[in-house]
Design an enzyme around this catalytic site. Structure first.
Site, PDB file in Angstrom:
ATOM      1  N   GLY A  16       0.832  -1.186   0.000  1.00 51.04           N
ATOM      2  CA  GLY A  16       0.000   0.000   0.000  1.00 51.04           C
ATOM      3  C   GLY A  16       0.869   1.238   0.000  1.00 51.04           C
ATOM      4  CB  VAL A  70      -0.256  -6.626   3.188  1.00 52.96           C
ATOM      5  CG1 VAL A  70      -1.133  -7.653   3.907  1.00 52.96           C
ATOM      6  CG2 VAL A  70      -0.746  -5.207   3.478  1.00 52.96           C
ATOM      7  CE  LYS A 109      -1.674  -0.978   6.730  1.00 50.00           C
ATOM      8  NZ  LYS A 109      -2.978  -0.290   6.894  1.00 50.00           N
ATOM      9  CG  ASP A 147      -8.785   4.992   1.355  1.00 45.88           C
ATOM     10  OD1 ASP A 147      -9.327   5.331   0.284  1.00 45.88           O
ATOM     11  OD2 ASP A 147      -7.656   4.476   1.398  1.00 45.88           O
TER      12      ASP A 147
END
Length: 244
Positions: free
Chosen positions: A23, A28, A43, A133
């Site tokens: 990301g 991840v 993460k 988001d």
């Protein structure tokens, strides 16, 4: 990938088994908790993110997400600083909505996912948390068909009843008011409404979000008549006309 991390690496009790993606601020991994004996999604904040953001900001996602306990919100198992890396361990999903073919092929499956995502968001809003988001790759799908909202990295606790100020979001799924830094709970609703329409019509509505958008005949054929105005209201241009 994050510096020094590769398949087979260990971060504390976690063994990295596969790199699942990257990301804006983290990698991840599918990892195994070698103490508790189960798989997790791990993460790992990138070195650039650790260098750029204060510790408080990096830890915020874990603090927010860990207080949200709902079947339609991805569960956080653990968060910690390990060997200089900030890591968050969560439930491991089968896939994400953006590549979940069943929901793209079946109107019934699509509506089921949207219904579950709406439940998760409603619970978060009851806790005064905005996601900010909401997009297809932040809706996780599990092997049993459960859908859950994940990645609360852009979330904030609400400062007031209807408004918070932010610059977060993803182009294509942001509500119009987000472009001006004004985010309300209804902004999450708008994003979910866009996702619903895209799944059910095959077309993502765009500015100025006039009704009916492109792809409406397919949408109409796949959505029961009583539900059409509900989904239309979800992504009304004017925030006050959406569900609060």
């Amino acid at each position: 990938m994050a510096s020094g991390l590769r398949r087979g690496s260990r971060l504390g009790k976690y063994r990295l088994d596969a790199h699942l993606g990257r990301g804006a601020f983290s990698d991840v991994w599918r990892a195994r908790d070698t103490v508790e004996g189960h798989e997790v999604a791990l993460k790992v904040a990138t070195p650039a993110a650790v260098a750029e953001f204060p510790r408080e900001d990096l830890e915020q996602e874990a603090r927010i997400a860990s207080r949200l306990r709902h079947p339609n919100i991805v569960a956080v198992y653990n968060a910690d600083w390990i060997q200089g890396h900030f890591v968050i361990a969560t439930e491991l999903a089968m896939t994400t909505l953006d590549v979940y073919r069943r929901a793209h092929r079946s109107g019934r499956a699509a509506l089921d996912v949207i219904r579950q995502a709406a439940r998760g968001l409603a619970y978060a809003h009851e806790q005064r948390v905005l996601h900010r988001d909401v997009k297809p790759d932040n809706i996780m799908i599990f092997a049993d068909g459960r859908a859950a909202i994940g990645d609360f990295g852009a979330s904030r606790f609400s400062l007031g009843a209807t408004r918070n100020y932010t610059e977060a979001g993803t182009i294509g799924y942001m509500a119009p008011e987000q472009a001006y830094g004004r985010v309300r709970f209804a902004s999450d609703v708008f994003s979910l409404g866009l996702i619903a329409y895209e799944l059910l019509s095959g077309k993502l509505p765009t500015w100025p979000f006039d009704w009916p958008p492109e792809g409406y005949p397919r949408f109409k054929a796949r959505v029961p008549e009583p539900l059409r105005p509900v989904l239309r209201k979800a992504f009304e241009f004017e925030p006050t006309r959406r569900y609060a």
